[in-house]
Design an enzyme around this catalytic site. Structure first.
Site, short mmCIF file in Angstrom:
data_model
loop_
_atom_site.label_atom_id
_atom_site.label_comp_id
_atom_site.label_asym_id
_atom_site.label_seq_id
_atom_site.Cartn_x
_atom_site.Cartn_y
_atom_site.Cartn_z
N HIS A 226 0.82 -1.22 0.00
CA HIS A 226 0.00 0.00 0.00
C HIS A 226 0.85 1.27 0.00
O HIS A 226 0.37 2.33 0.39
CB HIS A 226 -0.95 0.01 1.20
CG HIS A 226 -1.90 -1.14 1.21
ND1 HIS A 226 -1.66 -2.29 1.93
CD2 HIS A 226 -3.08 -1.33 0.57
CE1 HIS A 226 -2.66 -3.14 1.75
NE2 HIS A 226 -3.53 -2.59 0.92
N GLY A 498 15.26 -12.59 -47.22
CA GLY A 498 15.71 -11.21 -47.09
C GLY A 498 14.63 -10.19 -47.41
O GLY A 498 14.72 -9.03 -47.00
#
Length: 592
Positions: A226, A498
């Site tokens: 918290h 490629g």
């Protein structure tokens, strides 16, 4: 210095309701009660109080800990999650609404983290539900191991270990156990787990400024979820040191928070606090396991790593250790549809690493290792002179290639090609030159080892594709048509992987016209040597024409067309030059 945090939100007061709306849109198995903004309850879409014939398992608390608790609603885990405002316990009416919505005749179990607000609100809701006739049991989870006992009436805080309790209880309920037994299993699970957190930063509440409480180079040890300060502030250390400290704290025989002793078996949970990359959590998990094994003498049966219970955007992590009793493992391994429970974690745990697979050795295929034949065939002699000539011309072209590449790339094309050519000239003494297919394959291996860079990968693909095409003819004389088919296959592979094609200003702009002319001349019945030489002329012409092309691949794409027009593509010139040199060498060989 404090500063306003950047958040992807609208009104800070609406973050919880808008989170719930997004959650149920994402996971169709979840619904919420129509009571915003006071009632914020997420529940299973397949369960109602009228139809539920099993124990309902309900948990919840303040929001800001996502995915807890709503992310664990689903068959085999929670039946409903009650959401409070950020870091605030949900109101009694909201908890009651959840109980009424999903609790059938089997009753409900409330799993509550040990915070005063949660205990009071869930407690009052439980008592009111009992007045209304519901069967209700409550289990409080306090798994924090950061502070030495005693802690007065506050006790140990509920942290990420609560998620493991959710799973045990949910699986027990799904198995059809009565309320008393589900509650007993959940309580037993809560007594077997311990947790400690470490914060690298302080969390920031929606709409608030970021605190500068924790200075640079500092971490907090033993903090809650918290935003409250940790038990201690320390200098940032390598994760090995931090993990070791946390494990020692959880497993301390002085505090005896968890009933775990050497020789036992455990479950490990490494939990991100909201702002920690998964990479860092996995590093922590990888360091925790051997420490548990070697330093604490514990076998690790399950490892859960991820973001389970957070503190908004806090960077840091918590570690939970749970004793791995067989019934606990059975419940953890049971199936669930809760969206935030980790999948793929069960009892099957093969070795964490295996050897790298290697290609079969030549001897394994029944052949001798590749080496240069004692006597070269005519094909072997032609291959040798073509390879040596092509490699030597690349050595001579190094500076020109680098110069061109410095204008349109990163300036190392010549050096990269030089490394490959040099290695080929060194390795050719071991090439099986009488076998054209295997020789091409060995050239590819040399390039892969020595060349590097994108060019190295491209040429390796080129050679491997040619080898695949030529392999059926391995050991026999390769025909001109087969060479042409191998060239076409290599070009296709380079283009496929490629992504380039004709006109992209790459080496393909030299290879494609060469392949086209070679096949055309051979199909027309042209002398194979002449066809080879003519195709090499086409390669050179294609390379020169790259001056007129706009680059669409590689680093040249970032260069202006004006500059590109001053030099040819270095890769295209390299391939055209060695291809031309090989063709002329073969022509000269047959003339002599």
């Amino acid at each position: 210095m404090a500063f306003q945090a950047k958040k992807l939100i609208n009104n800070p007061d609406d973050v919880v309701t808008e989170f719930i709306e997004g959650l149920v849109e994402t996971y169709p198995g979840l619904q919420y009660l129509d009571g915003f903004p006071q009632v914020k309850v997420v529940l299973r879409a397949d369960v109602s109080s009228a139809t539920n014939d099993k124990v309902a398992v309900i948990s919840g608390g303040g929001s800001g800990h996502e995915p807890a608790h709503a992310g664990y609603v689903g068959e085999g885990m929670l039946t409903a999650a009650i959401c409070g405002d950020v870091f605030a316990s949900p109101p009694v009416d909201s908890i009651l609404a959840g109980i009424r919505a999903v609790t059938g005749p089997m009753g409900c179990l409330l799993i509550v983290k040990n915070y005063t607000g949660d205990r009071l609100n869930f407690g009052l809701a439980a008592e009111q539900a009992k007045v209304e006739g519901y069967k209700v049991e409550t289990v409080i989870v306090g798994d924090d191991c950061a502070l030495p006992p005693p802690r007065g009436i506050a006790g140990r805080r509920g942290l990420a270990g609560t998620i493991l309790v959710h799973k045990v209880a949910g699986a027990a309920a799904a198995a059809g156990l009565p309320l008393a037994k589900v509650a007993a299993e959940a309580k037993h699970a809560s007594e077997l787990v311990g947790t400690m957190g470490v914060g690298l930063t302080v969390c920031t509440l929606p709409g608030q400024v970021t605190s500068d409480r924790l200075g640079p180079g500092k971490i907090e040890l033993g903090l809650g979820i918290h935003g409250e300060p940790g038990a201690a502030v320390a200098d940032l250390q390598p994760v090995d040191v931090v993990v070791s400290h946390v494990l020692n704290q959880i497993l301390s025989t002085e505090t005896n928070y968890v009933p775990i002793t050497r020789g036992g078996r455990v479950i490990l949970m490494v939990n991100g606090l909201g702002g920690t990359p998964l990479m860092e959590l996995m590093i922590a998990a990888g360091k925790a396991v051997p420490r548990l094994q070697l330093e604490h003498g514990l076998a690790v049966d399950r490892v859960y790593t991820g973001t389970f219970m957070t503190s908004l955007d806090m960077a840091g992590f918590s570690i939970s250790i749970m004793r791995a009793d067989p019934p606990i493992l059975e419940r953890l391994d049971a199936s669930t549809k809760a969206p935030s429970w980790p999948v793929g974690v069960d009892g099957v745990h093969p070795p964490t690493k295996i050897p790298i697979p290697v290609p079969p050795s030549p001897s394994a295929k029944g052949d001798e290792p590749q080496r240069r034949p004692l006597q070269l065939s005519e094909q072997g002699q032609v291959l040798e002179i073509a390879i040596e000539t092509a490699a030597n011309v690349i050595l001579d072209l190094k500076d020109s290639l680098n110069d061109w590449d410095s204008k349109v790339g990163d300036g190392d094309c010549g050096s990269t090609m030089y490394r490959g050519a040099k290695a080929i000239l060194e390795d050719i003494k071991n090439y099986p030159l009488n076998d054209a297919a295997e020789t091409v394959n060995e050239i590819g291996s040399t390039i892969r080892r020595a060349m590097g860079g994108t060019s190295g990968i491209i040429y390796t693909i080129f050679c491997k594709a040619a080898y695949t095409q030529l392999k059926p003819s391995s050991g026999s004389v390769v025909t001109p048509k087969q060479w042409a088919e191998a060239l076409a296959a290599s070009i296709a592979a380079v283009s496929k992987y490629g992504g380039a094609s004709a006109g992209y200003r790459t080496l393909l702009d030299a290879l494609l016209p060469a392949s086209s002319v070679l096949q055309e001349k051979l199909n027309a019945g042209e002398d194979p040597i002449t066809a080879f030489v003519l195709s090499s002329e086409a390669a050179l012409t294609g390379a020169e024409l790259t001056k007129k092309m706009q680059a669409q691949a590689g680093r040249s794409t970032y260069v202006s067309s004006e500059l590109l027009s001053t030099v040819p593509d270095p890769g295209a010139m390299a391939v055209a030059t060695w291809y031309r040199a090989a063709a002329l060498a073969v022509q000269q060989k047959y003339k002599s």
